[in-house]
Scaffold this motif. Structure first.
Motif, PDB file in Angstrom:
ATOM      1  N   SER A   6       0.824  -1.215   0.000  1.00 34.50           N
ATOM      2  CA  SER A   6       0.000   0.000   0.000  1.00 34.50           C
ATOM      3  C   SER A   6       0.855   1.261   0.000  1.00 34.50           C
ATOM      4  N   ASN A 363      -7.125 -12.888  -8.411  1.00 38.85           N
ATOM      5  CA  ASN A 363      -6.420 -12.143  -7.366  1.00 38.85           C
ATOM      6  C   ASN A 363      -5.096 -12.786  -6.941  1.00 38.85           C
ATOM      7  N   THR A 405       0.151 -10.692  -6.418  1.00 39.16           N
ATOM      8  CA  THR A 405      -1.192 -10.265  -6.048  1.00 39.16           C
ATOM      9  C   THR A 405      -1.408  -8.841  -6.524  1.00 39.16           C
ATOM     10  N   SER A 408      -3.295  -2.635  -3.992  1.00 38.70           N
ATOM     11  CA  SER A 408      -4.345  -2.349  -3.009  1.00 38.70           C
ATOM     12  C   SER A 408      -5.131  -1.120  -3.454  1.00 38.70           C
TER      13      SER A 408
END
Length: 435
Positions: A6, A363, A405, A408
């Motif tokens: 993030s 994902n 992945t 965010s």
């Protein structure tokens, strides 16, 4: 696991210095490289990426004071070397050298293996730019212009395949002038969509017209550098769907590369280009591409079908994915939500398909690589998982795997891959899109 943290930076900057260091062996050189090359070396560490040309007979002296961690290996002195080397604060992959397809001996061009180099530099996770260094045919005879044009066409064609859909920076000694109607100075703009930093920043995007001459006077004392004149040492660039590049400065660093008495250290000006970059708000590459190279490059983040850099959401996402393989991965293919069918790879192995339901997102992607029997690296297995607990997999696992992945913030899913393919899948990286 390699995902998007993030706090990861979504923008940044870098600079590149391009400099013909006139490192020809004596008595060919007229720039006293035995004395001046160590002095040049003392200045190079101030720049994040450096492209040098005519790095022939004094390569060890050029590196003597430099602190860059990443350096290309020396291709040798004349006549076997091409004089092109790079120094970088960032890692790269797949460094390649190409010799020009044509030369004309009038200006001594055929006395060395002049040409261009290509490499893929990773500025950060998911931030990759293809860098090209070149030293073009010199001279102003008819056959010099013809050879120079052949060389530019050769490099342009290479960019069209090796850098398909990629961000690109070309920095080097072009030996071209916009004022010459016989020069290929406009070719990289016309064929590859590359902008000239000097033209963009100091001429409002309009190159000089044919006729006359506005070439910069050389040498000049410190502080008398002008930016309204043209130099043959140029920097071109373009961004892509994933990465916006913006040239913010173009600086003649003459003052920084002078002797104690004020004379030049080479017979060219050293030019620095400064860039800002920003990642797309709706499409991101994964941290890196893993596997082998030297097959056919592909990049699903390319072309008008995937939208523009500033789009708020991805134009289309993967709605069905097929993995084909046996002991290794032979092919990845997928259908997009806009109906496009995209295949990459060969015809071996068997198919395994996952059709996504409405609102279902990919994902997680795991890619395992290894060494094939012939010694080349390739993709041995791929696993794709969704946010509804469904998955598809093919190939055989290895101990060398990466799991990717999405970023965010918001809802992201797979929109494609980047990589190298031939009869099998040689390398893969993911491309995420925001819904």
């Amino acid at each position: 696991m390699s995902g998007w943290a993030s706090g990861q930076a979504l923008s940044g900057s870098f600079d590149i210095l391009t400099y013909n260091v006139a490192g020809l062996p004596e008595p060919i050189s007229g720039s006293d490289p035995a004395v001046n090359t160590p002095l040049i070396s003392q200045r190079l560490s101030n720049y994040s990426i450096v492209h040098v040309q005519e790095d022939f007979g004094y390569h060890s002296e050029l590196l003597s004071s430099d602190t860059h961690f990443y350096r290309t290996s020396h291709s040798g002195n004349v006549p076997l070397g091409n004089g092109l080397n790079a120094l970088s604060s960032y890692p790269w992959s797949d460094h390649q050298r190409r010799t020009w397809a044509a030369c004309w001996p009038n200006s001594g061009d055929c006395l060395a293996a002049k040409g261009f180099t290509a490499m893929r530099i990773q500025l950060d996770d998911g931030v990759v730019v293809d860098f090209y260094n070149l030293h073009a045919e010199a001279g102003d005879d008819k056959l010099d212009f013809q050879a120079r044009t052949v060389g530019f066409q050769q490099m342009s064609n290479f960019i069209g395949t090796y850098s398909l859909g990629n961000a690109v920076v070309v920095a080097g000694d072009t030996n071209t002038r916009y004022t010459s109607s016989q020069d290929p100075a406009r070719l990289l703009k016309e064929k590859n969509g590359l902008a000239d930093v000097w033209v963009e920043l100091f001429r409002g995007g309009n190159p000089p017209g044919h006729g006359g001459s506005i070439e910069c006077r050389f040498p000049v004392p410190a502080g008398q550098e002008r930016m309204d004149c043209e130099q043959i040492d140029k920097v071109h660039y373009r961004g892509n769907r994933l990465l916006r590049l913006a040239a913010t400065d173009f600086i003649n660093q003459n003052t920084a590369f002078l002797t104690a008495s004020g004379g030049p250290l080479s017979d060219h000006f050293p030019n620095q280009a400064v860039f800002d970059y920003e990642l797309s708000p709706s499409m991101r590459a994964g941290p890196r591409i893993v596997g082998g190279t030297h097959s056919t490059w592909f990049n699903d983040a390319t072309g008008g079908s995937v939208g523009s850099w500033g789009d708020a959401t991805a134009r289309a996402v993967v709605s069905s994915i097929t993995l084909r393989g046996g002991s290794r991965v032979d092919k990845v293919a997928y259908t997009m939500s806009d109906g496009r069918k995209i295949p990459h790879g060969g015809s071996g192995g068997g198919d395994r398909t996952l059709k996504l339901d409405a609102g279902e997102n990919i994902n997680r992607v795991e890619v395992c690589i290894g060494v094939r029997s012939g010694g080349s690296r390739g993709v041995f297995s791929v696993t794709v998982d969704t946010d509804r607990g469904r998955s598809v997999r093919t190939g055989s696992g290895t101990g060398e795997c990466e799991v990717w992945t999405p970023p965010s913030g918001g809802t992201w899913t797979l929109v494609g891959f980047q990589g190298w393919t031939g009869s099998e899948v040689d390398a893969l990286g993911v491309v995420w899109g925001k819904r």
